[in-house]
Motif scaffolding. Structure first.
Motif, PDB file in Angstrom:
ATOM      1  N   ARG A  62      11.689  -3.242  -5.247  1.00 64.22           N
ATOM      2  CA  ARG A  62      11.938  -1.827  -5.529  1.00 64.22           C
ATOM      3  C   ARG A  62      10.641  -1.033  -5.563  1.00 64.22           C
ATOM      4  NH1 ARG A  62      10.325   1.708  -8.929  1.00 64.22           N
ATOM      5  NH2 ARG A  62      10.293   0.243 -10.626  1.00 64.22           N
ATOM      6  N   VAL A  63       9.624  -1.576  -6.177  1.00 69.54           N
ATOM      7  CA  VAL A  63       8.340  -0.876  -6.255  1.00 69.54           C
ATOM      8  C   VAL A  63       7.768  -0.665  -4.855  1.00 69.54           C
ATOM      9  CG1 VAL A  63       5.927  -1.107  -7.015  1.00 69.54           C
ATOM     10  CG2 VAL A  63       7.790  -1.639  -8.592  1.00 69.54           C
ATOM     11  N   PHE A  64       7.748  -1.718  -4.042  1.00 72.56           N
ATOM     12  CA  PHE A  64       7.159  -1.605  -2.705  1.00 72.56           C
ATOM     13  C   PHE A  64       8.009  -0.753  -1.774  1.00 72.56           C
ATOM     14  CE2 PHE A  64       4.643  -5.119  -4.288  1.00 72.56           C
ATOM     15  CZ  PHE A  64       3.393  -4.810  -3.778  1.00 72.56           C
ATOM     16  N   LEU A  65       9.323  -0.913  -1.817  1.00 68.13           N
ATOM     17  CA  LEU A  65      10.186  -0.100  -0.951  1.00 68.13           C
ATOM     18  C   LEU A  65      10.158   1.368  -1.350  1.00 68.13           C
ATOM     19  CD1 LEU A  65      13.301  -2.353  -0.331  1.00 68.13           C
ATOM     20  CD2 LEU A  65      11.640  -1.550   1.347  1.00 68.13           C
ATOM     21  N   SER A  66      10.131   1.651  -2.631  1.00 68.77           N
ATOM     22  CA  SER A  66      10.052   3.043  -3.082  1.00 68.77           C
ATOM     23  C   SER A  66       8.757   3.688  -2.609  1.00 68.77           C
ATOM     24  CB  SER A  66      10.155   3.126  -4.604  1.00 68.77           C
ATOM     25  OG  SER A  66      11.431   2.735  -5.033  1.00 68.77           O
ATOM     26  N   PHE A  73       1.349   4.713  -0.683  1.00 70.65           N
ATOM     27  CA  PHE A  73       0.640   3.742  -1.510  1.00 70.65           C
ATOM     28  C   PHE A  73      -0.575   4.377  -2.188  1.00 70.65           C
ATOM     29  CE2 PHE A  73       3.173   1.248   1.385  1.00 70.65           C
ATOM     30  CZ  PHE A  73       3.708   0.298   0.537  1.00 70.65           C
ATOM     31  N   GLY A  74      -0.339   5.516  -2.796  1.00 70.61           N
ATOM     32  CA  GLY A  74      -1.376   6.241  -3.525  1.00 70.61           C
ATOM     33  C   GLY A  74      -1.287   5.960  -5.008  1.00 70.61           C
ATOM     34  N   PRO A  75      -1.732   6.910  -5.798  1.00 64.54           N
ATOM     35  CA  PRO A  75      -1.746   6.720  -7.263  1.00 64.54           C
ATOM     36  C   PRO A  75      -0.373   6.404  -7.864  1.00 64.54           C
ATOM     37  CG  PRO A  75      -3.039   8.640  -6.662  1.00 64.54           C
ATOM     38  CD  PRO A  75      -2.370   8.162  -5.413  1.00 64.54           C
ATOM     39  N   SER A  76       0.681   7.051  -7.372  1.00 62.43           N
ATOM     40  CA  SER A  76       1.998   6.799  -7.963  1.00 62.43           C
ATOM     41  C   SER A  76       2.452   5.359  -7.727  1.00 62.43           C
ATOM     42  CB  SER A  76       3.041   7.781  -7.427  1.00 62.43           C
ATOM     43  OG  SER A  76       3.220   7.622  -6.052  1.00 62.43           O
ATOM     44  N   PHE A  77       2.048   4.775  -6.605  1.00 61.69           N
ATOM     45  CA  PHE A  77       2.374   3.366  -6.351  1.00 61.69           C
ATOM     46  C   PHE A  77       1.694   2.471  -7.380  1.00 61.69           C
ATOM     47  CE2 PHE A  77       0.693  -0.590  -4.484  1.00 61.69           C
ATOM     48  CZ  PHE A  77       1.878  -1.299  -4.391  1.00 61.69           C
ATOM     49  N   PHE A  78       0.424   2.736  -7.653  1.00 58.41           N
ATOM     50  CA  PHE A  78      -0.306   1.905  -8.607  1.00 58.41           C
ATOM     51  C   PHE A  78       0.214   2.090 -10.036  1.00 58.41           C
ATOM     52  CE2 PHE A  78      -3.267   2.014  -5.033  1.00 58.41           C
ATOM     53  CZ  PHE A  78      -3.433   0.651  -4.861  1.00 58.41           C
ATOM     54  N   LEU A  79       0.650   3.306 -10.363  1.00 59.21           N
ATOM     55  CA  LEU A  79       1.259   3.525 -11.673  1.00 59.21           C
ATOM     56  C   LEU A  79       2.558   2.730 -11.781  1.00 59.21           C
ATOM     57  CD1 LEU A  79       0.794   7.373 -12.131  1.00 59.21           C
ATOM     58  CD2 LEU A  79      -0.539   5.545 -13.159  1.00 59.21           C
ATOM     59  N   SER A  80       3.369   2.785 -10.742  1.00 64.31           N
ATOM     60  CA  SER A  80       4.640   2.066 -10.733  1.00 64.31           C
ATOM     61  C   SER A  80       4.423   0.555 -10.773  1.00 64.31           C
ATOM     62  CB  SER A  80       5.448   2.460  -9.494  1.00 64.31           C
ATOM     63  OG  SER A  80       6.712   1.867  -9.510  1.00 64.31           O
ATOM     64  N   LEU A  81       3.475   0.075 -10.000  1.00 66.30           N
ATOM     65  CA  LEU A  81       3.177  -1.358  -9.974  1.00 66.30           C
ATOM     66  C   LEU A  81       2.631  -1.838 -11.311  1.00 66.30           C
ATOM     67  CD1 LEU A  81       3.091  -3.953  -8.283  1.00 66.30           C
ATOM     68  CD2 LEU A  81       0.771  -3.308  -7.585  1.00 66.30           C
ATOM     69  N   GLY A  82       1.723  -1.061 -11.894  1.00 67.92           N
ATOM     70  CA  GLY A  82       1.181  -1.434 -13.211  1.00 67.92           C
ATOM     71  C   GLY A  82       2.276  -1.494 -14.257  1.00 67.92           C
ATOM     72  N   GLY A  83       3.156  -0.512 -14.247  1.00 72.55           N
ATOM     73  CA  GLY A  83       4.272  -0.511 -15.183  1.00 72.55           C
ATOM     74  C   GLY A  83       5.215  -1.675 -14.948  1.00 72.55           C
ATOM     75  N   ALA A  84       5.507  -1.942 -13.687  1.00 73.37           N
ATOM     76  CA  ALA A  84       6.431  -3.031 -13.353  1.00 73.37           C
ATOM     77  C   ALA A  84       5.866  -4.386 -13.772  1.00 73.37           C
ATOM     78  CB  ALA A  84       6.740  -3.025 -11.861  1.00 73.37           C
ATOM     79  N   LEU A  85       4.589  -4.620 -13.522  1.00 75.45           N
ATOM     80  CA  LEU A  85       3.997  -5.920 -13.858  1.00 75.45           C
ATOM     81  C   LEU A  85       3.984  -6.173 -15.363  1.00 75.45           C
ATOM     82  CD1 LEU A  85       1.043  -6.057 -11.294  1.00 75.45           C
ATOM     83  CD2 LEU A  85       3.218  -7.300 -11.212  1.00 75.45           C
TER      84      LEU A  85
END
Length: 173
Positions: A62-66, A73-85
């Motif tokens: 979900r994180v990668f597809l979103s 794959f900018g800041p919002s991706f890293f925020l989402s990935l950090g939260g998900a992990l």
């Protein structure tokens, strides 16, 4: 992986991405940048019905597809990935090691998702002051996590008994 399970997980990823997209339209004027975490409905269900590997697949897909579809794959991706992990770690620890209920698991998952996003933000933008935001974000995250747990608990109780028994047999095998 069995075909039925693969199809179910693909549907869960699609539903999770769709819920993530839809929640972007729900305004949260009191807390800028906060989302309800509707996709966690699917994630929590996957965790309890299909186990940790499937849960990891659905959350990370979900994180990668979103990011691929909506934000890049900018800041919002890293925020989402950090939260998900961090949310993944909290979910596994509270549920499996502490033996917490679906409510405590979901509440801690939501809280640690917010903490993970703040950590990613602090690292990405080199500012530790963002953690003050946790004073507002923390209680709201816990409350939302409890609501998500209630909805998931309601969903699990509504499933036909035959489905639950079949899935338990499959998980034991």
């Amino acid at each position: 992986m069995k075909t039925r399970r693969l199809v179910a997980l693909a549907l869960f990823v699609a539903l999770s991405v769709a819920l993530h997209y839809v929640e972007g339209f729900v305004p949260m004027p009191a807390i800028p940048g906060y989302h309800l975490g509707l996709s966690n409905l699917v994630n929590l269900f996957t965790f309890y019905y299909y186990g940790i590997p499937s849960y990891l697949f659905v959350v990370l897909a979900r994180v990668f597809l979103s990011a691929l579809i909506f934000s890049g794959f900018g800041p919002s991706f890293f925020l989402s990935l950090g939260g998900a992990l961090l949310s993944i770690v909290a979910t596994i620890v509270v549920s499996r090691l502490v033996k917490g209920s679906i409510y405590s698991t979901s509440a801690f998952s939501a809280l640690f998702h917010s903490i993970g996003q703040l950590v990613a933000y602090a690292l990405f933008f080199q500012t530790p002051y963002i953690f003050v935001y946790l004073l507002f974000l923390g209680p709201v995250s816990i409350a939302t996590g409890l609501v998500i747990a209630f909805l998931d608990h309601f969903l699990v109780r509504r499933l036909p008994k035959s489905f639950r028994d079949e899935e338990k047999k499959r998980r034991k095998a």
